[in-house]
Motif scaffolding. Structure first.
Motif, PDB file in Angstrom:
ATOM      1  N   ALA A 102      60.497  37.910  26.493  1.00 61.32           N
ATOM      2  CA  ALA A 102      60.682  39.204  27.154  1.00 61.32           C
ATOM      3  C   ALA A 102      59.345  39.943  27.298  1.00 61.32           C
ATOM      4  N   ASN A 103      58.514  39.914  26.264  1.00 56.65           N
ATOM      5  CA  ASN A 103      57.213  40.597  26.315  1.00 56.65           C
ATOM      6  C   ASN A 103      56.287  39.966  27.350  1.00 56.65           C
ATOM      7  N   LEU A 104      56.247  38.633  27.393  1.00 63.31           N
ATOM      8  CA  LEU A 104      55.381  37.955  28.347  1.00 63.31           C
ATOM      9  C   LEU A 104      55.818  38.201  29.780  1.00 63.31           C
ATOM     10  N   GLU A 105      57.101  38.196  30.028  1.00 59.87           N
ATOM     11  CA  GLU A 105      57.601  38.444  31.381  1.00 59.87           C
ATOM     12  C   GLU A 105      57.196  39.834  31.863  1.00 59.87           C
ATOM     13  N   LYS A 106      57.191  40.829  30.978  1.00 57.44           N
ATOM     14  CA  LYS A 106      56.781  42.192  31.364  1.00 57.44           C
ATOM     15  C   LYS A 106      55.287  42.234  31.691  1.00 57.44           C
ATOM     16  N   ASN A 107      54.460  41.592  30.846  1.00 57.55           N
ATOM     17  CA  ASN A 107      53.012  41.573  31.088  1.00 57.55           C
ATOM     18  C   ASN A 107      52.671  40.881  32.407  1.00 57.55           C
ATOM     19  N   ILE A 108      53.344  39.795  32.662  1.00 53.91           N
ATOM     20  CA  ILE A 108      53.092  39.052  33.895  1.00 53.91           C
ATOM     21  C   ILE A 108      53.485  39.866  35.116  1.00 53.91           C
ATOM     22  N   SER A 109      54.590  40.585  34.998  1.00 55.75           N
ATOM     23  CA  SER A 109      55.057  41.406  36.113  1.00 55.75           C
ATOM     24  C   SER A 109      54.067  42.524  36.423  1.00 55.75           C
ATOM     25  N   ASP A 110      53.486  43.147  35.377  1.00 54.71           N
ATOM     26  CA  ASP A 110      52.563  44.264  35.579  1.00 54.71           C
ATOM     27  C   ASP A 110      51.259  43.809  36.239  1.00 54.71           C
ATOM     28  N   SER A 111      50.787  42.626  35.912  1.00 57.16           N
ATOM     29  CA  SER A 111      49.476  42.189  36.405  1.00 57.16           C
ATOM     30  C   SER A 111      49.550  41.358  37.685  1.00 57.16           C
ATOM     31  N   SER A 112      50.710  40.911  38.039  1.00 57.67           N
ATOM     32  CA  SER A 112      50.813  39.976  39.156  1.00 57.67           C
ATOM     33  C   SER A 112      50.506  40.618  40.515  1.00 57.67           C
ATOM     34  N   THR A 113      50.829  41.926  40.685  1.00 51.12           N
ATOM     35  CA  THR A 113      50.644  42.574  41.989  1.00 51.12           C
ATOM     36  C   THR A 113      49.172  42.624  42.381  1.00 51.12           C
ATOM     37  N   LEU A 114      48.303  43.132  41.473  1.00 50.37           N
ATOM     38  CA  LEU A 114      46.874  43.219  41.754  1.00 50.37           C
ATOM     39  C   LEU A 114      46.270  41.834  41.937  1.00 50.37           C
ATOM     40  N   TYR A 115      46.623  40.960  41.084  1.00 48.31           N
ATOM     41  CA  TYR A 115      46.078  39.593  41.172  1.00 48.31           C
ATOM     42  C   TYR A 115      46.448  38.952  42.502  1.00 48.31           C
ATOM     43  N   ASP A 116      47.705  39.099  42.871  1.00 50.11           N
ATOM     44  CA  ASP A 116      48.163  38.474  44.110  1.00 50.11           C
ATOM     45  C   ASP A 116      47.453  39.063  45.324  1.00 50.11           C
ATOM     46  N   TYR A 117      47.186  40.404  45.327  1.00 48.25           N
ATOM     47  CA  TYR A 117      46.503  41.046  46.459  1.00 48.25           C
ATOM     48  C   TYR A 117      45.086  40.472  46.627  1.00 48.25           C
ATOM     49  N   LYS A 118      44.327  40.448  45.523  1.00 51.74           N
ATOM     50  CA  LYS A 118      42.960  39.925  45.593  1.00 51.74           C
ATOM     51  C   LYS A 118      42.958  38.450  45.988  1.00 51.74           C
ATOM     52  N   TYR A 119      43.888  37.753  45.481  1.00 49.12           N
ATOM     53  CA  TYR A 119      43.959  36.321  45.776  1.00 49.12           C
ATOM     54  C   TYR A 119      44.248  36.096  47.266  1.00 49.12           C
ATOM     55  N   GLN A 120      45.126  36.916  47.825  1.00 42.49           N
ATOM     56  CA  GLN A 120      45.451  36.795  49.246  1.00 42.49           C
ATOM     57  C   GLN A 120      44.248  37.127  50.121  1.00 42.49           C
ATOM     58  N   GLN A 121      43.439  38.127  49.709  1.00 40.65           N
ATOM     59  CA  GLN A 121      42.238  38.472  50.464  1.00 40.65           C
ATOM     60  C   GLN A 121      41.257  37.300  50.493  1.00 40.65           C
ATOM     61  N   LEU A 122      41.087  36.684  49.361  1.00 41.64           N
ATOM     62  CA  LEU A 122      40.175  35.535  49.296  1.00 41.64           C
ATOM     63  C   LEU A 122      40.716  34.380  50.130  1.00 41.64           C
ATOM     64  N   GLN A 123      42.007  34.215  50.166  1.00 45.72           N
ATOM     65  CA  GLN A 123      42.603  33.165  50.986  1.00 45.72           C
ATOM     66  C   GLN A 123      42.345  33.428  52.475  1.00 45.72           C
ATOM     67  N   LYS A 124      42.428  34.710  52.878  1.00 45.09           N
ATOM     68  CA  LYS A 124      42.152  35.065  54.278  1.00 45.09           C
ATOM     69  C   LYS A 124      40.690  34.781  54.628  1.00 45.09           C
ATOM     70  N   GLU A 125      39.782  35.124  53.699  1.00 45.65           N
ATOM     71  CA  GLU A 125      38.364  34.835  53.936  1.00 45.65           C
ATOM     72  C   GLU A 125      38.141  33.334  54.117  1.00 45.65           C
ATOM     73  N   LEU A 126      38.815  32.540  53.336  1.00 44.75           N
ATOM     74  CA  LEU A 126      38.695  31.089  53.454  1.00 44.75           C
ATOM     75  C   LEU A 126      39.192  30.619  54.829  1.00 44.75           C
ATOM     76  N   GLU A 127      40.303  31.182  55.287  1.00 48.55           N
ATOM     77  CA  GLU A 127      40.848  30.788  56.590  1.00 48.55           C
ATOM     78  C   GLU A 127      39.902  31.199  57.719  1.00 48.55           C
ATOM     79  N   ASN A 128      39.348  32.428  57.640  1.00 49.56           N
ATOM     80  CA  ASN A 128      38.412  32.891  58.685  1.00 49.56           C
ATOM     81  C   ASN A 128      37.144  32.043  58.698  1.00 49.56           C
TER      82      ASN A 128
END
Length: 491
Positions: A102-128
């Motif tokens: 339960a504790n790990l699932e909460k930590n992962i949920s809190d950090s996943s949004t920021l991580y996913d945003y930055k990761y998506q930006q880097l993916q777009k740079e790779l595609e461009n």
């Protein structure tokens, strides 16, 4: 002649007359009497009876856990229970694991949004970057293609003007020759004027193909330059794409706490599943070292025996060990079905002595009614020799004297067969025989002309070949003890 001499003469005559009469017909009362027995089929088989216990043919399967810090909260089986693959055998305390999940699932949920945003930006740079690199490659390929097309056009021009030059040269040469060979000066002058004009055309054609050739050489250099440009564009595009991918990988590594949490979460979920301990196969519970409310420090929860494949485990005494071999037939009985006999075969005998003797294992053809732990009685056929032509051991003799130093395999063995004659007497035939299986009383024999029902002399010690004898058949409707007794009495 005195009276004494007359009596001697009369006695000799009587003996001669008696001998002549015996030569015509034997008097059975004066013949040697010998005991004979019919050569018949006997059962020389030998068996060994042993007690045993029904066991699984496979080694005990140990049910273990690597969660040795968790207490056993519930046991669902007892010793002797039959289980199937997938059945829950016991449960371990899962409360701490569930809390960590339960504790790990909460930590992962809190950090996943920021991580996913930055990761998506880097993916777009790779595609461009990949798109930009491909555009550069396409542009370089276009210039290369244009240069190759120009080269092909100039090559065609060169070939055409070269061919025109060679044709005009030939025409000019013809005019020159005609002028030199003209019949009058006027004609020669006209032909020379034509020759000069033609040479002008030759010069123009030569200039045209030389110009085309010069352009071709220049275009070759241009093509080589654009080929290098294409390779350079490919290298540059790959380098830029690799750099963009490196940024993604670096970001993932430098922000690995979230990845570590996800991996840890997966491991905890696997541990949670393992708190419900299941049977990996069918079997019977043999032992349960685990106890409710306690941890299993050694990880051993219980053991199972495979009930689908069973055998009978017997202990063989040292004196009987060498008589029992793999593949021997066996008959098994169990108290639960005491009137039924089950066929089996000796599977293996271990060469190492255990506490109760040498361990042997009997496979059962139809183990349907057998249960692990049952007691069983096993009768092993150590010598399978039914319906064997055999005689008593005393009927077989050797011409050689017994000698401990003599090889038994080199001896020749014989019996006397009593063959019936026309006058109802019997003549002895000495027959060499080969010995086979034997027990304490009888021995299997085979020899030339011997067959079931022949009369074999029981005690051959007082006989010799071609003796004419009177026989006494023994052993008919008697047991072996009576037969031997009759032989001894006669002897």
């Amino acid at each position: 002649m005195n009276r004494k001499m007359l009596r001697v003469t009369a006695l000799l005559c009587s003996v001669c007359l008696l001998s002549a009469g015996c030569g015509k017909k034997s008097d059975s009362s004066s013949l040697k009497k010998v005991n004979v027995a019919e050569l018949s089929e006997k059962d020389l088989s030998e068996t060994l009876e042993l007690g045993g216990t029904v066991e699984s043919t496979e080694k005990d399967s140990t049910v273990m856990t690597d969660l040795t810090n968790l207490k056993v909260t519930k046991l669902y089986v007892s010793v002797g229970d039959s289980v199937k693959a997938g059945d829950i055998l016991c449960e371990l305390d899962s409360s701490e694991i569930e809390k960590n999940i339960a504790n790990l699932e909460k930590n992962i949920s809190d950090s996943s949004t920021l991580y996913d945003y930055k990761y998506q930006q880097l993916q777009k740079e790779l595609e461009n970057t990949r798109k930009s690199g491909q555009l550069d490659i396409d542009e370089a390929n276009k210039k290369l293609e244009d240069a190759r097309n120009s080269y092909n056009s100039e090559q065609n021009s060169y070939n055409e003007n070269r061919a025109r030059y060679e044709s005009l040269t030939n025409e000019a040469n013809d005019l020159q020759n005609q002028a030199l060979n003209a019949g009058d000066e006027v004609q020669a002058k006209v032909l020379m004027e034509q020759y000069k004009l033609k040479m002008g055309e030759v010069a123009a054609a030569m200039s045209a193909y030389e110009t085309a050739n010069s352009k071709m050489q220049s275009l070759k250099e241009t093509i080589a330059m654009y080929e290098k440009a294409v390779e350079s564009a490919k290298i540059s595009a790959k380098s830029q794409a690799d750099s963009a991918q490196y940024n993604i990988d670096t970001y993932s590594l430098t922000n690995s706490s979230d990845t570590d949490n996800k991996n840890r979460l997966e491991e905890l979920k696997k541990d949670l599943e393992k708190t419900k301990v299941r049977a990996t196969g069918a079997g019977v519970i043999a032992t349960i070292p685990a106890e409710e409310g306690k941890v299993c420090r050694d990880g051993i929860l219980m053991t199972l025996q495979n009930a689908s494949n069973v055998c009978v485990h017997v202990s063989i005494d040292e004196k009987d060990l060498l008589s029992v071999k793999s593949g021997m037939k066996a008959v098994v009985t169990i108290p639960a079905r005491k009137d039924d006999e089950y066929s089996g075969v000796v599977d293996r005998v271990l060469d190492i002595k255990s506490a109760n003797g040498f361990d042997g294992y009997i496979n059962i053809d139809d183990p349907t009614n057998f249960r692990i732990g049952m007691k069983a009685t096993v009768v092993i056929t150590t010598l399978d020799a039914e319906n064997t032509l055999a005689v008593t051991k005393k009927s077989v003799f050797s011409d050689r004297k017994d000698d401990d130093s003599e090889n038994e395999d080199d001896k020749k063995f014989y019996v006397y067969e009593a063959e019936k004659q026309s006058d109802n007497t019997y003549k002895l035939r000495k027959v060499e025989v080969t010995k086979g299986n034997e027990n304490n009383t009888y021995v299997e024999i085979s020899g030339e002309g011997l067959e079931k029902g022949d009369y074999i002399v029981s005690m051959p010690g007082r006989c010799k070949e071609d003796d004419i004898v009177d026989v006494k058949v023994t052993g008919k409707n008697r047991n072996d003890t009576d037969e031997e007794k009759g032989e001894n009495d006669d002897e």
